[in-house]
Design an enzyme around this catalytic site. Sequence first.
Site, PDB file in Angstrom:
ATOM      1  N   GLY A  92       6.507 -50.777   5.817  1.00 45.74           N
ATOM      2  CA  GLY A  92       7.058 -49.454   6.092  1.00 45.74           C
ATOM      3  C   GLY A  92       6.753 -49.007   7.498  1.00 45.74           C
ATOM      4  O   GLY A  92       5.834 -49.502   8.160  1.00 45.74           O
ATOM      5  N   GLY A  95       7.634 -41.917  11.515  1.00 41.58           N
ATOM      6  CA  GLY A  95       7.443 -41.268  12.793  1.00 41.58           C
ATOM      7  C   GLY A  95       6.034 -41.375  13.328  1.00 41.58           C
ATOM      8  O   GLY A  95       5.818 -41.406  14.538  1.00 41.58           O
ATOM      9  N   MET A  96       5.028 -41.430  12.450  1.00 42.58           N
ATOM     10  CA  MET A  96       3.651 -41.396  12.890  1.00 42.58           C
ATOM     11  C   MET A  96       2.973 -42.759  12.909  1.00 42.58           C
ATOM     12  O   MET A  96       1.953 -42.926  13.574  1.00 42.58           O
ATOM     13  CB  MET A  96       2.838 -40.449  11.988  1.00 42.58           C
ATOM     14  CG  MET A  96       3.258 -38.994  12.066  1.00 42.58           C
ATOM     15  SD  MET A  96       3.049 -38.291  13.718  1.00 42.58           S
ATOM     16  CE  MET A  96       4.761 -38.036  14.185  1.00 42.58           C
ATOM     17  N   VAL A  99       3.049 -49.300   8.323  1.00 36.16           N
ATOM     18  CA  VAL A  99       2.278 -49.639   7.132  1.00 36.16           C
ATOM     19  C   VAL A  99       2.489 -51.111   6.817  1.00 36.16           C
ATOM     20  O   VAL A  99       3.623 -51.608   6.839  1.00 36.16           O
ATOM     21  CB  VAL A  99       2.681 -48.774   5.925  1.00 36.16           C
ATOM     22  CG1 VAL A  99       1.765 -49.073   4.734  1.00 36.16           C
ATOM     23  CG2 VAL A  99       2.624 -47.297   6.275  1.00 36.16           C
ATOM     24  N   LYS A 116      -2.516 -48.819   7.122  1.00 35.60           N
ATOM     25  CA  LYS A 116      -1.676 -47.940   7.931  1.00 35.60           C
ATOM     26  C   LYS A 116      -2.273 -47.783   9.323  1.00 35.60           C
ATOM     27  O   LYS A 116      -3.449 -47.488   9.473  1.00 35.60           O
ATOM     28  CB  LYS A 116      -1.547 -46.563   7.267  1.00 35.60           C
ATOM     29  CG  LYS A 116      -0.652 -45.589   8.012  1.00 35.60           C
ATOM     30  CD  LYS A 116      -0.487 -44.297   7.218  1.00 35.60           C
ATOM     31  CE  LYS A 116       0.429 -43.312   7.924  1.00 35.60           C
ATOM     32  NZ  LYS A 116       0.601 -42.055   7.146  1.00 35.60           N
ATOM     33  N   ASP A 208       5.174 -32.745   3.272  1.00 36.92           N
ATOM     34  CA  ASP A 208       6.282 -33.675   3.519  1.00 36.92           C
ATOM     35  C   ASP A 208       6.702 -34.346   2.213  1.00 36.92           C
ATOM     36  O   ASP A 208       6.892 -35.561   2.153  1.00 36.92           O
ATOM     37  CB  ASP A 208       5.867 -34.724   4.549  1.00 36.92           C
ATOM     38  CG  ASP A 208       7.069 -35.503   5.095  1.00 36.92           C
ATOM     39  OD1 ASP A 208       8.199 -34.974   5.023  1.00 36.92           O
ATOM     40  OD2 ASP A 208       6.866 -36.631   5.579  1.00 36.92           O
TER      41      ASP A 208
END
Length: 232
Positions: A92, A95-96, A99, A116, A208
Amino acid sequence: MPQMTDEHWRSLSGHLDVALGLTEADRERWLSGIAASDPEMAALIAQILGVRERQEFAEFLHGDLDIAKSAIATASMVGRAVGPYVIDAQIGQGGMGTVWRARRADGRFEGTVAVKFVHVLLGGAGEQRFRVEGELLARLDHPNIARLIDAGVREGIQPYLVIEYVEGEPIDAYCRQRELSLDARIELFRNVLAAVSHAHSHLVVHRDIKPANILVTGQGAVKLLDFGIASC
């Protein structure tokens, strides 16, 4: 990078999530639309995406060795060691951060985890947000929340979080593909509410919640993920 407010973080994260799902041509048109109303945000998005898509980082990084090493390390992590884990595959990106799936490799026990990493181009502000995510996750212990297992800094440069690995589908896709009844959907939603309630009881606000951050496993277990922009 200038100091970013929580609202700016949310906006940047959302924009990058959209951009990563577009073709190059569609992305250019979409970015032009962003630039018309918020040129600074458009420039930042273009800067991050440009570096992500190039193999050569030196021109952008202007000789910053620590950041360059971190960027190169994160660009291709498969087969690399992260603490007692070895990276298997990328699972994955948002934006930040990115993963990755990893397996325990020190012989103490077997298991699969998610690792992550924060996007290195977000700099110190990104690392601070990452530390906050780890601190907030450490407060939570609930069967419907992917738990924090460990945290560290790879090679003294790249911060990471080790999180429970969840193999599942976004809740909306899970419901559609199985044509779940209304009662079954409500039951899944009740599990989501239980996870959110637990977070709130520990003074953590996710901020979120969307289908992509709520996975359902093959056994029907709900898992709330990604507290990257959570607050307390």
